[in-house]
Design an enzyme around this catalytic site. Sequence first.
Site, short mmCIF file in Angstrom:
data_model
loop_
_atom_site.label_atom_id
_atom_site.label_comp_id
_atom_site.label_asym_id
_atom_site.label_seq_id
_atom_site.Cartn_x
_atom_site.Cartn_y
_atom_site.Cartn_z
N SER A 1 -6.29 0.64 5.38
CA SER A 1 -6.64 -0.71 5.85
C SER A 1 -7.70 -0.61 6.94
CB SER A 1 -5.37 -1.36 6.42
OG SER A 1 -5.67 -2.54 7.13
N TYR B 1 2.45 -3.15 10.79
CA TYR B 1 1.43 -2.89 9.75
C TYR B 1 0.37 -1.92 10.28
CZ TYR B 1 -1.93 -3.95 6.02
OH TYR B 1 -2.79 -3.87 4.95
P1 NAP Z 1 -0.49 -8.10 -2.64
O1 NAP Z 1 -1.17 -8.95 -3.64
O2 NAP Z 1 0.50 -8.69 -1.70
O3 NAP Z 1 0.12 -6.84 -3.37
C1 NAP Z 1 1.05 -5.97 -2.78
C2 NAP Z 1 1.75 -5.22 -3.89
O4 NAP Z 1 2.78 -4.39 -3.32
C3 NAP Z 1 2.45 -6.16 -4.86
O5 NAP Z 1 2.36 -5.64 -6.15
C4 NAP Z 1 3.88 -6.10 -4.35
O6 NAP Z 1 4.86 -6.49 -5.28
C5 NAP Z 1 3.98 -4.64 -4.01
N1 NAP Z 1 5.17 -4.40 -3.20
C6 NAP Z 1 5.44 -4.85 -1.96
N2 NAP Z 1 6.66 -4.47 -1.58
C7 NAP Z 1 7.17 -3.73 -2.60
C8 NAP Z 1 8.40 -3.07 -2.81
N3 NAP Z 1 9.38 -3.08 -1.90
N4 NAP Z 1 8.60 -2.43 -3.98
C9 NAP Z 1 7.64 -2.44 -4.94
N5 NAP Z 1 6.45 -3.05 -4.80
C10 NAP Z 1 6.23 -3.70 -3.64
O7 NAP Z 1 -1.58 -7.50 -1.67
P2 NAP Z 1 -2.83 -6.56 -1.94
O8 NAP Z 1 -3.90 -7.05 -1.06
O9 NAP Z 1 -3.13 -6.35 -3.37
O10 NAP Z 1 -2.27 -5.21 -1.29
C11 NAP Z 1 -2.35 -3.95 -1.88
C12 NAP Z 1 -2.47 -2.90 -0.80
O11 NAP Z 1 -3.71 -3.07 -0.14
C13 NAP Z 1 -1.40 -3.00 0.29
O12 NAP Z 1 -1.01 -1.69 0.68
C14 NAP Z 1 -2.13 -3.69 1.41
O13 NAP Z 1 -1.59 -3.40 2.67
C15 NAP Z 1 -3.51 -3.10 1.25
N6 NAP Z 1 -4.59 -3.86 1.88
C16 NAP Z 1 -4.88 -5.12 1.51
C17 NAP Z 1 -5.92 -5.78 2.15
C18 NAP Z 1 -6.32 -7.18 1.80
O14 NAP Z 1 -7.18 -7.72 2.48
N7 NAP Z 1 -5.79 -7.80 0.78
C19 NAP Z 1 -6.66 -5.14 3.14
C20 NAP Z 1 -6.33 -3.85 3.48
C21 NAP Z 1 -5.29 -3.21 2.85
P3 NAP Z 1 5.43 -8.01 -5.26
O15 NAP Z 1 4.33 -8.86 -5.79
O16 NAP Z 1 6.63 -7.93 -6.15
O17 NAP Z 1 5.77 -8.33 -3.83
#
Ligand code: NAP
Length: 250
Positions: free
Chosen positions: A142, A155
């Site tokens: 991140s 986080y």
């Molecule tokens: P997202 O749409 O919220 O996706 C998060 C994913 O993690 C979902 O598939 C979620 O499943 C899964 N997850 C969460 N808790 C879980 C658990 N206990 N067991 C199994 N799966 C679980 O967000 P995203 O942006 O795509 O995030 C993906 C990664 O990128 C994360 O690590 C996030 O911190 C990182 N990130 C995102 C951003 C951003 O701006 N979006 C920036 C930096 C880093 P559910 O849908 O079932 O909850």
Amino acid sequence: MILDKFSLNGKVALVTGSNTGLGQGICRAYAEAGAMVIGVSRRPSTETKEMLGESFHNVLADLSSLEVIPEIIKEALDKFGRIDILVNNAGIIKRQDSLEFSEENWDSVLNVNLKTVFFLTQAVARQFVKQGTGGKVINIASMLSFQGGIRVPSYTASKSAVKGITMTLANEWAKYNINVNGIAPGYMATNNTEQLRQDGERSSDILSRIPAGRWGTPEDLEGAAVFLASSASDYVNGFTVAVDGGWLAR
Ligand code: NAP
């Protein structure tokens, strides 16, 4: 041919958080690059399965505890016989003032974003060593692996640590031809940032600071994700690449 080095033909990738957002985009990119993909998700990855068909297999698991790890590895091996690539993408965020921040908001985030990441990576790396053909680990970090953020102490702790263990594991496992690297997405339009994007003031503050002038998308991550999973990155070890529209360059 240089482009052949980016091919994932014959590879098996395990991607966590495959039902939505960045994880779904990475699954799609890997399938397009020729890999078979095991997607781990808590809710069924129905849409991802519809998109990718036979090249995708969904394993349902809640990554908030370590108990599920042996079954994930077993199901992946039963389905495709090997694992070559692991993407630790599943992650959660909890927003609360640090003066009020609860133990629940600390533990839940550290468990999914760090503890399970380490022990799933350990289990997959043991399989890489057994196979004897190396492997690729990509940890989704991140901007808060580099910066402090606001109201997100657990986080920031988890993602700073993810960048740290990316280097530790890269150091230890390079001798097995295992590359461990990270991708630090900038501000991407997914569920993770929905709350932020709905907060008019925070949202316009963020947008005005992104040199590219827009929020990122899952597609924006695909090039780095394929590169770090492919033999084109065989001499890249322990680095976390920002895909952030220039955010960190400000
Ligand atoms: P997202 O749409 O919220 O996706 C998060 C994913 O993690 C979902 O598939 C979620 O499943 C899964 N997850 C969460 N808790 C879980 C658990 N206990 N067991 C199994 N799966 C679980 O967000 P995203 O942006 O795509 O995030 C993906 C990664 O990128 C994360 O690590 C996030 O911190 C990182 N990130 C995102 C951003 C951003 O701006 N979006 C920036 C930096 C880093 P559910 O849908 O079932 O909850």
